[in-house]
Design an enzyme around this catalytic site. Structure first.
Site, PDB file in Angstrom:
ATOM      1  N   TYR A  71       0.823  -1.204   0.000  1.00  0.00           N
ATOM      2  CA  TYR A  71       0.000   0.000   0.000  1.00  0.00           C
ATOM      3  C   TYR A  71       0.863   1.262   0.000  1.00  0.00           C
ATOM      4  O   TYR A  71       1.862   1.346   0.705  1.00  0.00           O
ATOM      5  CB  TYR A  71      -0.946   0.009   1.189  1.00  0.00           C
ATOM      6  CG  TYR A  71      -2.112  -0.968   1.085  1.00  0.00           C
ATOM      7  CD1 TYR A  71      -2.430  -1.581  -0.116  1.00  0.00           C
ATOM      8  CD2 TYR A  71      -2.890  -1.275   2.192  1.00  0.00           C
ATOM      9  CE1 TYR A  71      -3.490  -2.469  -0.220  1.00  0.00           C
ATOM     10  CE2 TYR A  71      -3.954  -2.164   2.096  1.00  0.00           C
ATOM     11  CZ  TYR A  71      -4.247  -2.761   0.890  1.00  0.00           C
ATOM     12  OH  TYR A  71      -5.296  -3.640   0.796  1.00  0.00           O
ATOM     13  N   SER A 106     -13.255  -2.974  -1.359  1.00  0.00           N
ATOM     14  CA  SER A 106     -14.021  -2.136  -2.292  1.00  0.00           C
ATOM     15  C   SER A 106     -15.526  -2.320  -2.105  1.00  0.00           C
ATOM     16  O   SER A 106     -16.271  -2.549  -3.067  1.00  0.00           O
ATOM     17  CB  SER A 106     -13.632  -2.445  -3.745  1.00  0.00           C
ATOM     18  OG  SER A 106     -13.993  -1.397  -4.607  1.00  0.00           O
ATOM     19  N   PRO A 107     -16.029  -2.186  -0.870  1.00  0.00           N
ATOM     20  CA  PRO A 107     -17.453  -2.447  -0.613  1.00  0.00           C
ATOM     21  C   PRO A 107     -18.387  -1.395  -1.190  1.00  0.00           C
ATOM     22  O   PRO A 107     -19.601  -1.611  -1.231  1.00  0.00           O
ATOM     23  CB  PRO A 107     -17.533  -2.461   0.917  1.00  0.00           C
ATOM     24  CG  PRO A 107     -16.431  -1.559   1.361  1.00  0.00           C
ATOM     25  CD  PRO A 107     -15.308  -1.814   0.382  1.00  0.00           C
ATOM     26  N   GLY A 163     -15.329   1.051  -5.179  1.00  0.00           N
ATOM     27  CA  GLY A 163     -14.222   1.953  -5.468  1.00  0.00           C
ATOM     28  C   GLY A 163     -14.659   3.371  -5.772  1.00  0.00           C
ATOM     29  O   GLY A 163     -13.960   4.129  -6.454  1.00  0.00           O
ATOM     30  N   GLY A 164     -15.829   3.763  -5.292  1.00  0.00           N
ATOM     31  CA  GLY A 164     -16.349   5.104  -5.532  1.00  0.00           C
ATOM     32  C   GLY A 164     -17.226   5.217  -6.760  1.00  0.00           C
ATOM     33  O   GLY A 164     -17.949   6.208  -6.928  1.00  0.00           O
ATOM     34  N   THR A 181     -19.922   8.002  -8.476  1.00  0.00           N
ATOM     35  CA  THR A 181     -19.442   8.812  -9.596  1.00  0.00           C
ATOM     36  C   THR A 181     -19.752   8.205 -10.962  1.00  0.00           C
ATOM     37  O   THR A 181     -19.690   8.907 -11.970  1.00  0.00           O
ATOM     38  CB  THR A 181     -17.923   9.022  -9.490  1.00  0.00           C
ATOM     39  OG1 THR A 181     -17.263   7.745  -9.530  1.00  0.00           O
ATOM     40  CG2 THR A 181     -17.560   9.728  -8.191  1.00  0.00           C
TER      41      THR A 181
END
Length: 305
Positions: A58, A215-216, A219-220, A224
């Site tokens: 990370y 990524s619940p 991932g945004g 968007t």
């Protein structure tokens, strides 16, 4: 009905907070000071998240060290939190000049070296949970298992799991270990539903382990994305939010995960305390069966067969 605030990954095994804080975005934007990280740790714990999800890679191999600097400033007790890390992905990076290209290494020597590096970076003498980060086509199950056994026997790791493994890959590694593989961290959300039908969640119920979920919130893209699917899912979530009093689409998206009987454990990736508080409210929301299916129908674009 509110969800419990903690969850056992396997019966009688290690437990995590019901929602987990994901640290992968810690270095997005301006690098936080150690004091800022320490304050963030306190804020997260005040919201009920005592489990912190890391991986060696990370932030270009730099998140664990930055988090560890904050942990050194933090005034709490180490045994009041759970530190999770992962290893096995080898990225091409200035931090790893020997890596000529992205590849995987699940050999015993790499497992040992990665654990030692994570412990040093985090400033701790044990990990509560270590995951093999990705399936490795060159994984020698006997060797990987032997490496995991050694770090557990040495007291450096309390429990082991996997991430992104198929059912067959999970079973192969589990067959070589004298202790349970306690979780499989997989991608799943209202926009990524393959784990519902490819056997991974059925396997989790059969073996009685709780899958962790990365990524619940897609991932945004749930917020968007401008495709027809995203619009339909947002509309379905908004309707259920109004029906349940949850108010926020994101809250319902997490509650949708918590409703599954495989006991899913979402890893939340936001660094914003107000956003985390919004997501934590999902623990107080229980979806009725038809509400859950209405969201699935919107995601799949059709009624269930």
């Amino acid at each position: 009905m509110a969800s419990d605030k903690r969850i056992e990954l396997v019966p009688g095994g290690p437990s995590l907070s019901r929602l987990v804080f994901g640290a992968w975005r810690l270095l997005d934007g301006q690098r936080p000071s150690a004091e800022a990280v320490a304050r963030l740790i306190d804020t997260v714990i005040d919201l009920g998240l005592t489990s912190f999800d890391h991986a060696d890679i990370y932030g270009g191999y730099e998140v664990e060290e930055a988090f560890g600097a904050g942990l050194a400033r933090w005034k709490g007790r180490r045994d009041s939190i759970e530190l999770i890390s992962k290893c096995g992905i080898m990225l091409k990076s200035p931090q790893r000049p020997a890596n000529r290209l992205k590849h995987y290494d699940t050999g015993a020597a790499h497992v040992a070296a990665s654990v030692d590096r994570s412990l040093k970076n985090l400033g701790t003498d044990y990990l509560d949970l270590l995951l093999i980060h990705r399936p490795d086509p060159l994984m020698d199950a006997d060797e990987t298992a032997a490496g995991l056994e050694r770090v557990v026997k040495a007291g450096k790791v309390r429990a082991v799991g996997v991430s992104n493994f198929t059912v067959a890959q999970f079973d192969l590694l589990a067959s070589r270990l004298p202790f349970p593989v306690v979780t499989n961290q997989v991608e799943h959300s209202v926009l990524e539903t393959s784990a519902l039908t490819d056997g991974r969640f059925d396997h989790a119920q059969r073996q009685r382990y709780a899958p962790m979920i990365w990524s619940p919130l897609g991932g945004g893209s749930l917020f968007t994305g401008d495709g027809q699917r995203e619009h339909k899912v947002r509309a379905a979530l908004s309707l259920v939010a109004a029906e349940t009093g949850a108010h926020e689409v994101a809250t319902v998206a997490i509650a949708w995960l918590l409703r599954h009987p495989a006991r899913l454990v979402p890893v939340l990736g936001t660094m914003k305390p107000e956003r985390l508080a919004q997501l934590v409210r999902a623990l107080e929301v229980t979806l009725e069966r038809q509400q859950w299916f209405s969201i699935l129908e919107a995601s799949e674009g059709r009624a269930v067969p």
